[in-house]
Design a protein around this motif. Sequence first.
Motif, PDB file in Angstrom:
ATOM      1  N   ALA A  45       0.817  -1.210   0.000  1.00 34.43           N
ATOM      2  CA  ALA A  45       0.000   0.000   0.000  1.00 34.43           C
ATOM      3  C   ALA A  45       0.854   1.264   0.000  1.00 34.43           C
ATOM      4  N   ASP A  46       2.004   1.241   0.702  1.00 32.81           N
ATOM      5  CA  ASP A  46       2.931   2.380   0.674  1.00 32.81           C
ATOM      6  C   ASP A  46       3.380   2.663  -0.751  1.00 32.81           C
ATOM      7  N   VAL A  47       3.808   1.616  -1.429  1.00 35.15           N
ATOM      8  CA  VAL A  47       4.338   1.754  -2.785  1.00 35.15           C
ATOM      9  C   VAL A  47       3.258   2.244  -3.737  1.00 35.15           C
ATOM     10  N   TYR A  48       2.053   1.684  -3.611  1.00 35.17           N
ATOM     11  CA  TYR A  48       0.952   2.081  -4.484  1.00 35.17           C
ATOM     12  C   TYR A  48       0.615   3.559  -4.292  1.00 35.17           C
ATOM     13  N   ALA A  49       0.451   3.984  -3.041  1.00 36.24           N
ATOM     14  CA  ALA A  49       0.098   5.380  -2.778  1.00 36.24           C
ATOM     15  C   ALA A  49       1.175   6.324  -3.287  1.00 36.24           C
ATOM     16  N   ASP A  50       2.435   5.967  -3.079  1.00 38.37           N
ATOM     17  CA  ASP A  50       3.541   6.799  -3.527  1.00 38.37           C
ATOM     18  C   ASP A  50       3.555   6.931  -5.049  1.00 38.37           C
ATOM     19  N   GLU A  51       3.405   5.823  -5.749  1.00 39.42           N
ATOM     20  CA  GLU A  51       3.437   5.861  -7.212  1.00 39.42           C
ATOM     21  C   GLU A  51       2.253   6.636  -7.780  1.00 39.42           C
ATOM     22  N   GLN A  52       1.076   6.473  -7.173  1.00 44.52           N
ATOM     23  CA  GLN A  52      -0.089   7.215  -7.651  1.00 44.52           C
ATOM     24  C   GLN A  52       0.085   8.717  -7.458  1.00 44.52           C
ATOM     25  N   LEU A  53       0.566   9.118  -6.287  1.00 42.83           N
ATOM     26  CA  LEU A  53       0.758  10.539  -6.018  1.00 42.83           C
ATOM     27  C   LEU A  53       1.822  11.133  -6.934  1.00 42.83           C
ATOM     28  N   GLU A  54       2.919  10.420  -7.136  1.00 43.53           N
ATOM     29  CA  GLU A  54       3.956  10.927  -8.033  1.00 43.53           C
ATOM     30  C   GLU A  54       3.394  11.169  -9.434  1.00 43.53           C
ATOM     31  N   ASP A  55       2.716  10.173  -9.981  1.00 45.78           N
ATOM     32  CA  ASP A  55       2.194  10.291 -11.343  1.00 45.78           C
ATOM     33  C   ASP A  55       1.209  11.444 -11.470  1.00 45.78           C
ATOM     34  N   GLU A  56       0.268  11.531 -10.535  1.00 51.20           N
ATOM     35  CA  GLU A  56      -0.802  12.518 -10.657  1.00 51.20           C
ATOM     36  C   GLU A  56      -0.325  13.935 -10.348  1.00 51.20           C
ATOM     37  N   LEU A  57       0.561  14.081  -9.364  1.00 53.60           N
ATOM     38  CA  LEU A  57       1.012  15.426  -9.007  1.00 53.60           C
ATOM     39  C   LEU A  57       1.977  15.993 -10.039  1.00 53.60           C
ATOM     40  N   LEU A  58       2.883  15.170 -10.553  1.00 52.86           N
ATOM     41  CA  LEU A  58       3.808  15.673 -11.560  1.00 52.86           C
ATOM     42  C   LEU A  58       3.108  15.963 -12.883  1.00 52.86           C
ATOM     43  N   ALA A  59       1.903  15.447 -13.062  1.00 44.50           N
ATOM     44  CA  ALA A  59       1.127  15.766 -14.268  1.00 44.50           C
ATOM     45  C   ALA A  59       0.578  17.189 -14.225  1.00 44.50           C
ATOM     46  N   LEU A  60       0.584  17.823 -13.035  1.00 44.61           N
ATOM     47  CA  LEU A  60       0.129  19.204 -12.921  1.00 44.61           C
ATOM     48  C   LEU A  60       1.212  20.145 -13.441  1.00 44.61           C
ATOM     49  N   ALA A  61       0.829  21.112 -14.243  1.00 43.27           N
ATOM     50  CA  ALA A  61       1.802  21.960 -14.949  1.00 43.27           C
ATOM     51  C   ALA A  61       2.721  22.719 -14.004  1.00 43.27           C
ATOM     52  N   GLU A  62       2.210  23.170 -12.855  1.00 43.74           N
ATOM     53  CA  GLU A  62       2.996  24.019 -11.973  1.00 43.74           C
ATOM     54  C   GLU A  62       3.768  23.251 -10.900  1.00 43.74           C
ATOM     55  N   VAL A  63       3.643  21.926 -10.882  1.00 46.89           N
ATOM     56  CA  VAL A  63       4.397  21.125  -9.906  1.00 46.89           C
ATOM     57  C   VAL A  63       5.719  20.718 -10.531  1.00 46.89           C
ATOM     58  N   GLY A  64       6.817  21.253  -9.972  1.00 47.45           N
ATOM     59  CA  GLY A  64       8.137  21.026 -10.541  1.00 47.45           C
ATOM     60  C   GLY A  64       8.883  19.852  -9.960  1.00 47.45           C
ATOM     61  N   SER A  65       8.443  19.354  -8.801  1.00 44.65           N
ATOM     62  CA  SER A  65       9.098  18.173  -8.257  1.00 44.65           C
ATOM     63  C   SER A  65       8.205  17.513  -7.219  1.00 44.65           C
TER      64      SER A  65
END
Length: 280
Positions: A43-63
Amino acid sequence: MTDTIEAVFDTVAATAGDVRTVLSSRRSYEAAENPSGEQQLAADVYADEQLEDELLALAEVGSYASEERESVSTDTGAYHVACDPLDGSSNLKSNNSMGTIVGIYDEPLPAPGDALVAAGYVLYGPITTMVTAVDESVTEYLIEDGEREVLSEDVQLPDDPVVYGFGGRVPDWPTEFGAYVDDIEDERLKLRYGGAMVADVNQVVTYGGLFGYPMLADRPNGKLRLQFEGQPMAYIIETAGGASSDGTESLLDKTPDGLHSRTPVFVGNESLIAGLESKL
């Protein structure tokens, strides 16, 4: 900036809906450990991967960075997000509360506390809620089907504290901290400690009081991560009229010496934090 912050919180809320749905099927441990040497649940790995993918898809999120990964994942954008994707995930086995912590910084990570522009957390309790701090105001939301609905605005810590909870083994506490705990118990506060920072801090937000994970004999710098846990929670509590400390200064006055640096963490009513600092 406000649009970006709200987009980050909307994304975290949508991801929370996905994470809650799959928790029951991701209770097993992975072979890998996180950078802090803690065994990861699926569950840790899943939540981390989902957040990374979705947040970095936002134009103003640089990291994006989290306690589950060694280094920062980078893109182009002015804002930088630090997450504890599944705080208290060890509670999954016993079916107790967990959460997600997020801090939004306007400087590249690792960043000082004064670079925080917003912070929030999701609580997976009997219902799923989100608490955010932005523009000097704290708001509580209900999350259903990945959408946020306002429950309470301008949330402030109650003036009369009721609860407290401290992590670590009592024999490992410093003598001065043990003496402070005696003072807290003399004030007849109620002990509330569940092993997930989000759940324990939410008790403080709801009832007033104090949460802490102190320095320990074998962990003089404490256990919690400053960038992912300490500073975002400090930002929320201070915005709600409370205070934070590492025992000597506000967590928001600190600069991490590395992405995964640790710190003692204390957050709660100002009077209790002042008493703590005078004791330590």
